[in-house]
Design a protein around this motif. Sequence first.
Motif, PDB file in Angstrom:
ATOM      1  N   GLY A  62       0.823  -1.213   0.000  1.00 36.61           N
ATOM      2  CA  GLY A  62       0.000   0.000   0.000  1.00 36.61           C
ATOM      3  C   GLY A  62       0.855   1.260   0.000  1.00 36.61           C
ATOM      4  N   LEU A  63       1.970   1.207   0.722  1.00 37.53           N
ATOM      5  CA  LEU A  63       2.874   2.364   0.752  1.00 37.53           C
ATOM      6  C   LEU A  63       3.550   2.602  -0.601  1.00 37.53           C
ATOM      7  N   CYS A  64       3.678   1.536  -1.382  1.00 37.53           N
ATOM      8  CA  CYS A  64       4.369   1.646  -2.683  1.00 37.53           C
ATOM      9  C   CYS A  64       3.537   2.403  -3.725  1.00 37.53           C
ATOM     10  N   ILE A  65       2.234   2.451  -3.534  1.00 40.08           N
ATOM     11  CA  ILE A  65       1.359   2.948  -4.605  1.00 40.08           C
ATOM     12  C   ILE A  65       1.624   4.413  -4.950  1.00 40.08           C
ATOM     13  N   THR A  66       1.747   5.261  -3.928  1.00 39.85           N
ATOM     14  CA  THR A  66       1.989   6.686  -4.212  1.00 39.85           C
ATOM     15  C   THR A  66       3.351   6.925  -4.879  1.00 39.85           C
ATOM     16  N   PRO A  67       4.457   6.352  -4.355  1.00 41.41           N
ATOM     17  CA  PRO A  67       5.741   6.549  -5.051  1.00 41.41           C
ATOM     18  C   PRO A  67       5.752   5.993  -6.484  1.00 41.41           C
ATOM     19  N   LEU A  68       5.066   4.883  -6.700  1.00 35.16           N
ATOM     20  CA  LEU A  68       5.029   4.326  -8.057  1.00 35.16           C
ATOM     21  C   LEU A  68       4.369   5.304  -9.025  1.00 35.16           C
ATOM     22  N   ARG A  69       3.308   5.957  -8.545  1.00 33.48           N
ATOM     23  CA  ARG A  69       2.628   6.927  -9.408  1.00 33.48           C
ATOM     24  C   ARG A  69       3.449   8.209  -9.562  1.00 33.48           C
ATOM     25  N   ARG A  70       4.011   8.658  -8.433  1.00 37.85           N
ATOM     26  CA  ARG A  70       4.725   9.948  -8.455  1.00 37.85           C
ATOM     27  C   ARG A  70       6.027   9.874  -9.240  1.00 37.85           C
ATOM     28  N   PHE A  71       6.765   8.782  -9.062  1.00 37.79           N
ATOM     29  CA  PHE A  71       8.108   8.726  -9.655  1.00 37.79           C
ATOM     30  C   PHE A  71       8.164   7.940 -10.957  1.00 37.79           C
ATOM     31  N   LEU A  72       7.236   6.983 -11.153  1.00 42.28           N
ATOM     32  CA  LEU A  72       7.286   6.172 -12.371  1.00 42.28           C
ATOM     33  C   LEU A  72       6.052   6.332 -13.255  1.00 42.28           C
ATOM     34  N   MET A  78      12.052  -3.362   7.626  1.00 43.11           N
ATOM     35  CA  MET A  78      12.071  -2.045   8.271  1.00 43.11           C
ATOM     36  C   MET A  78      12.738  -1.017   7.378  1.00 43.11           C
ATOM     37  N   ALA A  79      13.825  -1.419   6.713  1.00 43.98           N
ATOM     38  CA  ALA A  79      14.525  -0.493   5.820  1.00 43.98           C
ATOM     39  C   ALA A  79      13.629  -0.081   4.653  1.00 43.98           C
ATOM     40  N   VAL A  80      12.903  -1.050   4.104  1.00 38.39           N
ATOM     41  CA  VAL A  80      11.986  -0.726   2.994  1.00 38.39           C
ATOM     42  C   VAL A  80      10.904   0.240   3.457  1.00 38.39           C
ATOM     43  N   ILE A  81      10.353  -0.016   4.639  1.00 42.01           N
ATOM     44  CA  ILE A  81       9.313   0.879   5.185  1.00 42.01           C
ATOM     45  C   ILE A  81       9.851   2.300   5.326  1.00 42.01           C
ATOM     46  N   LEU A  82      11.015   2.434   5.947  1.00 38.30           N
ATOM     47  CA  LEU A  82      11.589   3.768   6.159  1.00 38.30           C
ATOM     48  C   LEU A  82      11.931   4.436   4.823  1.00 38.30           C
ATOM     49  N   GLY A  83      12.406   3.637   3.875  1.00 36.30           N
ATOM     50  CA  GLY A  83      12.718   4.187   2.561  1.00 36.30           C
ATOM     51  C   GLY A  83      11.480   4.712   1.854  1.00 36.30           C
ATOM     52  N   LEU A  84      10.396   3.934   1.917  1.00 38.75           N
ATOM     53  CA  LEU A  84       9.148   4.365   1.271  1.00 38.75           C
ATOM     54  C   LEU A  84       8.566   5.607   1.941  1.00 38.75           C
TER      55      LEU A  84
END
Length: 204
Positions: free
Chosen positions: A63-73, A182-188
């Motif tokens: 769910g956290l990936c959805i906004t960055p996927l739209r914004r950056f890709l 945890m790293a992926v969460i913080l990165g997203l």
Amino acid sequence: MNGFIDRFNGAARRIPTWVVYSVLLVPAIWLFYKGVTGDLGADPVKSLEHEFGEIALQLLIAGLCITPLRRFLGLNLLRFRRAIGLLAFTYVTLHLLTWAFLDVQALSRVVEDIIKRPYITIGMAAFIVLLPLAATSNNWSVRKLGPKWRQLHKLTYLAVILGGIHYVWLVKGIQLEPLIYMAVILGLLALRLPFAAKTRTARG
């Protein structure tokens, strides 16, 4: 690249959301089947509990990936965000119920563990944070709450951080997998910071 993005978004628009619900519920049914048929190892309850919890965290991260996927890709999966969020809550609930009813099996011990074991306290806090989000994941609540709905659903960030900490803390010793989560969460979450958005705007 733009052609691929257009084809991807076009294909995503044609997928009904019920397909997402159906596909992502298959692991729950499969794991339950494996549990009752004795195919989950020496401790099937622990395995079931762990699998449900891990899938819940994966869906929260998805769910956290959805906004960055739209914004950056430019990949638009916004129409599936509600389904992914509700399914994450479903798996969190299954994780909690498996722990409470199949593992601990006593209300007094459930309460005792929540109070005495910090990683369980944090996990329970994540579940409580998710409750209002699941309850308001409907069109009526979106209309009724207006702009407050978006603010309320930013609690997702807190829930996923608590979920990540719960996972890191519950394992014995330092293990790589929970730390990667945890790293992926913080990165997203870092991608949502204002400077990341400004960098993207400047590049665009």
